[in-house]
Design a protein around this motif. Structure first.
Motif, PDB file in Angstrom:
ATOM      1  N   LYS A 155       0.818  -1.202   0.000  1.00 37.88           N
ATOM      2  CA  LYS A 155       0.000   0.000   0.000  1.00 37.88           C
ATOM      3  C   LYS A 155       0.860   1.263   0.000  1.00 37.88           C
ATOM      4  O   LYS A 155       2.014   1.259   0.427  1.00 37.88           O
ATOM      5  CB  LYS A 155      -0.919   0.003   1.222  1.00 37.88           C
ATOM      6  CG  LYS A 155      -1.991  -1.078   1.181  1.00 37.88           C
ATOM      7  CD  LYS A 155      -3.025  -0.862   2.259  1.00 37.88           C
ATOM      8  CE  LYS A 155      -4.168  -1.860   2.119  1.00 37.88           C
ATOM      9  NZ  LYS A 155      -5.247  -1.607   3.094  1.00 37.88           N
TER      10      LYS A 155
ATOM     11  N   ILE B 192      -9.182   6.716   5.510  1.00 40.35           N
ATOM     12  CA  ILE B 192      -8.134   6.264   4.596  1.00 40.35           C
ATOM     13  C   ILE B 192      -7.817   4.782   4.799  1.00 40.35           C
ATOM     14  O   ILE B 192      -7.441   4.078   3.850  1.00 40.35           O
ATOM     15  CB  ILE B 192      -6.870   7.137   4.763  1.00 40.35           C
ATOM     16  CG1 ILE B 192      -7.167   8.563   4.292  1.00 40.35           C
ATOM     17  CG2 ILE B 192      -5.686   6.568   3.975  1.00 40.35           C
ATOM     18  CD1 ILE B 192      -6.070   9.563   4.593  1.00 40.35           C
TER      19      ILE B 192
ATOM     20  N   ASN C 255      -9.752   2.551   4.990  1.00 37.71           N
ATOM     21  CA  ASN C 255     -10.686   1.773   4.168  1.00 37.71           C
ATOM     22  C   ASN C 255     -10.372   1.864   2.681  1.00 37.71           C
ATOM     23  O   ASN C 255     -11.026   1.199   1.874  1.00 37.71           O
ATOM     24  CB  ASN C 255     -12.125   2.252   4.406  1.00 37.71           C
ATOM     25  CG  ASN C 255     -12.624   1.909   5.797  1.00 37.71           C
ATOM     26  OD1 ASN C 255     -12.403   0.806   6.285  1.00 37.71           O
ATOM     27  ND2 ASN C 255     -13.304   2.858   6.446  1.00 37.71           N
ATOM     28  N   PHE C 256      -9.394   2.690   2.325  1.00 32.20           N
ATOM     29  CA  PHE C 256      -8.986   2.794   0.924  1.00 32.20           C
ATOM     30  C   PHE C 256      -8.074   1.610   0.588  1.00 32.20           C
ATOM     31  O   PHE C 256      -7.097   1.352   1.297  1.00 32.20           O
ATOM     32  CB  PHE C 256      -8.237   4.106   0.662  1.00 32.20           C
ATOM     33  CG  PHE C 256      -9.067   5.356   0.848  1.00 32.20           C
ATOM     34  CD1 PHE C 256     -10.447   5.288   0.940  1.00 32.20           C
ATOM     35  CD2 PHE C 256      -8.461   6.604   0.920  1.00 32.20           C
ATOM     36  CE1 PHE C 256     -11.213   6.452   1.101  1.00 32.20           C
ATOM     37  CE2 PHE C 256      -9.200   7.758   1.075  1.00 32.20           C
ATOM     38  CZ  PHE C 256     -10.587   7.686   1.171  1.00 32.20           C
ATOM     39  N   GLU C 257      -8.372   0.958  -0.489  1.00 29.54           N
ATOM     40  CA  GLU C 257      -7.662  -0.269  -0.845  1.00 29.54           C
ATOM     41  C   GLU C 257      -6.167  -0.066  -1.036  1.00 29.54           C
ATOM     42  O   GLU C 257      -5.360  -0.920  -0.660  1.00 29.54           O
ATOM     43  CB  GLU C 257      -8.279  -0.860  -2.115  1.00 29.54           C
ATOM     44  CG  GLU C 257      -7.675  -2.182  -2.538  1.00 29.54           C
ATOM     45  CD  GLU C 257      -8.344  -2.749  -3.779  1.00 29.54           C
ATOM     46  OE1 GLU C 257      -7.802  -3.716  -4.336  1.00 29.54           O
ATOM     47  OE2 GLU C 257      -9.391  -2.220  -4.190  1.00 29.54           O
TER      48      GLU C 257
ATOM     49  N   LYS D 108     -14.867   9.465  -1.206  1.00 27.98           N
ATOM     50  CA  LYS D 108     -14.538   8.955  -2.541  1.00 27.98           C
ATOM     51  C   LYS D 108     -13.730   9.976  -3.333  1.00 27.98           C
ATOM     52  O   LYS D 108     -12.802   9.614  -4.072  1.00 27.98           O
ATOM     53  CB  LYS D 108     -15.810   8.589  -3.307  1.00 27.98           C
ATOM     54  CG  LYS D 108     -15.547   7.812  -4.589  1.00 27.98           C
ATOM     55  CD  LYS D 108     -14.885   6.474  -4.309  1.00 27.98           C
ATOM     56  CE  LYS D 108     -14.619   5.683  -5.584  1.00 27.98           C
ATOM     57  NZ  LYS D 108     -13.910   4.414  -5.301  1.00 27.98           N
TER      58      LYS D 108
ATOM     59  N   GLU E 165     -10.190   9.845  -2.037  1.00 26.44           N
ATOM     60  CA  GLU E 165      -9.487   8.671  -2.566  1.00 26.44           C
ATOM     61  C   GLU E 165      -9.058   8.904  -4.012  1.00 26.44           C
ATOM     62  O   GLU E 165      -7.921   8.601  -4.391  1.00 26.44           O
ATOM     63  CB  GLU E 165     -10.383   7.441  -2.478  1.00 26.44           C
ATOM     64  CG  GLU E 165      -9.684   6.161  -2.943  1.00 26.44           C
ATOM     65  CD  GLU E 165     -10.556   4.931  -2.817  1.00 26.44           C
ATOM     66  OE1 GLU E 165     -10.021   3.814  -2.846  1.00 26.44           O
ATOM     67  OE2 GLU E 165     -11.794   5.090  -2.696  1.00 26.44           O
ATOM     68  N   ASN E 166      -9.954   9.461  -4.814  1.00 27.48           N
ATOM     69  CA  ASN E 166      -9.625   9.742  -6.217  1.00 27.48           C
ATOM     70  C   ASN E 166      -8.489  10.763  -6.325  1.00 27.48           C
ATOM     71  O   ASN E 166      -7.612  10.641  -7.186  1.00 27.48           O
ATOM     72  CB  ASN E 166     -10.857  10.267  -6.960  1.00 27.48           C
ATOM     73  CG  ASN E 166     -11.889   9.184  -7.201  1.00 27.48           C
ATOM     74  OD1 ASN E 166     -11.571   7.996  -7.225  1.00 27.48           O
ATOM     75  ND2 ASN E 166     -13.142   9.576  -7.385  1.00 27.48           N
TER      76      ASN E 166
END
Length: 214
Positions: free
Chosen positions: A2, A22, A24-26, A112, A115-116
């Motif tokens: 990561k 964060i 939870n962000f892959e 979202k 994350e983007n």
């Protein structure tokens, strides 16, 4: 593996909430959280893990985001700085860009969107809000100089450019340049046309990129 992030924010609840989001962000993980730039400096000096991205608040005690970004630019230029702030004014954006920030987001964004933005700053090396405009972003590219197409900028226009990076308004700039506000507006409009820009942010970034800033 990561991508690593460090959060620098004096609001503990916000910082912890960001860390939880964060997590939870892959593709991302938070290494640790700092309350100001000085604490971040101490972490780095103590050989804590150096992140790929620093999510940096602007308004902080002890050592604010502007000063912290400038230090990171000087000492850790490979760390991507993403400003995360409640301030949506052009001057804050300009100053953060001048001090080395490669991204800028508002704290009220949807997870979202955050994350983007993080994915884009990794992919493109930069991410700024829509109001910075695509023309502004083009001036950040290493291959953009503003002179390759034969653009000629007068000495007075260069003088005006250096003031676009400051917090002065156009009337105050005109007083510095010993001319009328209308003349300053003419310099601005001329540069908008020559450089194909639409905002003062764009002019400021161009000035920074080409060494015209004060």
């Amino acid at each position: 593996m990561k991508n690593s992030i460090v959060i620098v924010d004096d609001h503990v609840l916000i910082a912890n909430a960001l860390s939880s989001i964060i997590s939870n962000f892959e593709q991302f993980e938070v290494l640790y959280v700092c309350e100001n730039g000085l604490e971040l400096q101490n972490k780095f000096k103590q050989d804590e893990a150096i992140p790929g991205i620093v999510l940096l608040d602007i308004s902080m005690p002890v050592m604010d985001g502007f000063e912290t970004a400038k230090w990171l630019k000087s000492d850790y230029p490979n760390v991507l700085v993403m400003a995360l702030s409640m301030q949506d004014d052009e001057q804050s954006l300009i100053k953060m860009i001048k001090n080395g920030a490669k991204g800028y987001m508002l704290k009220n964004v949807h997870p979202k969107e955050l994350e983007n933005a993080l994915l884009k700053i990794l992919k493109n090396g930069q991410f700024f809000p829509e109001w910075a405009t695509s023309k502004v972003l083009s001036t950040l590219n290493d291959d953009y100089t503003g002179f390759s197409n034969g653009i000629k900028i007068s000495d007075r226009e260069k003088e005006f450019l250096k003031y676009t990076v400051t917090e002065m308004n156009y009337k105050e700039i005109s007083e510095k340049m010993f001319c009328s506000p209308r003349t300053v507006e003419n310099y601005r409009d001329s540069l908008f046309e020559k450089l194909e820009l639409k905002t003062r942010v764009g002019l400021a970034v161009y000035a920074i990129k080409n060494g015209y800033d004060v």
